[in-house]
Design a protein around this motif. Structure first.
Motif, PDB file in Angstrom:
ATOM      1  N   LYS A  34       0.872  -1.128   0.031  1.00 30.74           N
ATOM      2  CA  LYS A  34       0.044  -0.031  -0.093  1.00 30.74           C
ATOM      3  C   LYS A  34       0.850   1.168   0.000  1.00 30.74           C
ATOM      4  CE  LYS A  34      -3.750  -2.376   2.322  1.00 30.74           C
ATOM      5  NZ  LYS A  34      -4.633  -2.342   3.692  1.00 30.74           N
ATOM      6  N   GLN A  69       0.882   4.042   1.828  1.00 30.71           N
ATOM      7  CA  GLN A  69       1.353   4.416   2.997  1.00 30.71           C
ATOM      8  C   GLN A  69       2.034   3.508   3.754  1.00 30.71           C
ATOM      9  OE1 GLN A  69      -1.689   3.389   2.039  1.00 30.71           O
ATOM     10  NE2 GLN A  69      -2.938   2.612   3.837  1.00 30.71           N
ATOM     11  N   ASP A  70       2.474   2.313   3.409  1.00 28.37           N
ATOM     12  CA  ASP A  70       3.135   1.390   4.116  1.00 28.37           C
ATOM     13  C   ASP A  70       4.636   1.541   4.266  1.00 28.37           C
ATOM     14  OD1 ASP A  70       0.843  -0.332   4.711  1.00 28.37           O
ATOM     15  OD2 ASP A  70       1.357  -1.954   3.223  1.00 28.37           O
ATOM     16  N   TYR A  89      11.469   4.645  -2.291  1.00 30.86           N
ATOM     17  CA  TYR A  89      10.110   4.707  -2.397  1.00 30.86           C
ATOM     18  C   TYR A  89       9.707   3.829  -3.750  1.00 30.86           C
ATOM     19  CZ  TYR A  89       5.115   5.613  -3.358  1.00 30.86           C
ATOM     20  OH  TYR A  89       3.749   5.685  -3.573  1.00 30.86           O
ATOM     21  N   GLN A 142       5.977  13.533   7.357  1.00 31.46           N
ATOM     22  CA  GLN A 142       5.047  13.303   6.315  1.00 31.46           C
ATOM     23  C   GLN A 142       5.668  12.739   4.839  1.00 31.46           C
ATOM     24  OE1 GLN A 142       3.167  17.135   6.417  1.00 31.46           O
ATOM     25  NE2 GLN A 142       1.865  16.436   7.908  1.00 31.46           N
ATOM     26  N   LYS A 145       5.774  11.883   1.394  1.00 29.10           N
ATOM     27  CA  LYS A 145       5.050  11.631   0.276  1.00 29.10           C
ATOM     28  C   LYS A 145       5.389  11.140  -1.044  1.00 29.10           C
ATOM     29  CE  LYS A 145       4.175  16.820   1.809  1.00 29.10           C
ATOM     30  NZ  LYS A 145       4.201  18.038   1.442  1.00 29.10           N
ATOM     31  N   LYS A 146       4.467  10.859  -1.719  1.00 30.09           N
ATOM     32  CA  LYS A 146       4.793  10.069  -3.083  1.00 30.09           C
ATOM     33  C   LYS A 146       5.752  11.111  -3.878  1.00 30.09           C
ATOM     34  CE  LYS A 146       2.530   7.522  -6.766  1.00 30.09           C
ATOM     35  NZ  LYS A 146       1.439   7.063  -7.451  1.00 30.09           N
TER      36      LYS A 146
END
Length: 216
Positions: free
Chosen positions: A141, A143-144, A184, A206, A208-209
């Motif tokens: 996911k 957010q993982d 990422y 925070q 972020k993608k």
């Protein structure tokens, strides 16, 4: 897709002997290494980690312990994250090995090198990538976030692979003891967020993608 935090174990006295440790067991963190591990635990205590994986070698497991404790997680040992099998070079002095003809191949053309009675860099890179791919599938996911504690060359080999770098260039990357490298994973590529970072980790507050790059 997840954010993987690739963490090198803390300092140990064996490193200071300038010998190749390889998969040698019984190497423990020294006082500075323990402080590095504690700093990692403190730096990641507020990060919502889904899991923490580690090489089963003591120096990695001891580094993972404060991180796992801070988040209330159990460490998942992953044998395929063990350091490179350097065969008969294990425990040998790097100063002595540098005098051999083979050392120039290690430094300049590692893709063509196999440690005597051990692994080739090609084989070990494939092993690390396979382990990380399994972790990615488990935590898929956006957010993982997963932490993976292992070793310097394995981290550099993995980063080189996921960034599409030639294996022969992997030693151009840096990976200090007690450092964190963040990758990422998107649908079609990996992005290097940070390389060789020490705590604190403000950039993780925070996550972020990464945005797609395009011309304007």
């Amino acid at each position: 897709m997840p954010l993987l935090l690739l963490i090198r174990h803390g300092e140990n006295d064996y490193v200071k002997t300038s010998k190749l440790a390889g998969q040698l067991p019984g190497i423990h963190l020294n006082e500075r290494g323990q402080k590095q591990a504690e700093a990692l635990g403190e730096g990641l205590k507020d990060i919502p980690l889904k899991a923490i994986y580690s090489s089963p070698l003591e120096r990695a497991m001891e580094t993972a312990a404060p991180i796992a404790s801070a988040r209330g997680l159990e460490i998942i040992p992953e044998p395929d994250l063990m350091d490179t099998n350097v065969g008969s070079w294990q425990g040998k002095s790097i100063k002595v090995l540098r005098l051999t003809k083979l050392w120039s191949i290690v430094q300049n053309a590692p893709s063509r090198f196999r440690f005597p009675d051990g692994e080739s860099f090609v084989e070990s890179q494939a092993r690390y990538v396979s382990a990380l791919e399994r972790i990615i599938k488990k935590h898929n996911k956006p957010q993982d976030i997963a932490a993976i504690v292992f070793h310097a060359d394995p981290i550099k080999l993995a980063v080189a692979y996921f960034l599409g770098m030639p294996l022969d260039h992997f030693q151009r990357l840096s990976c200090d003891t007690g450092s964190l490298t963040a990758l990422y994973f998107g649908e079609s590529r990996a992005n290097l967020i940070k390389l060789n970072q020490r705590p604190p980790f403000e950039f993780l507050t925070q996550p972020k993608k990464p945005k797609d790059h395009h011309k304007t």
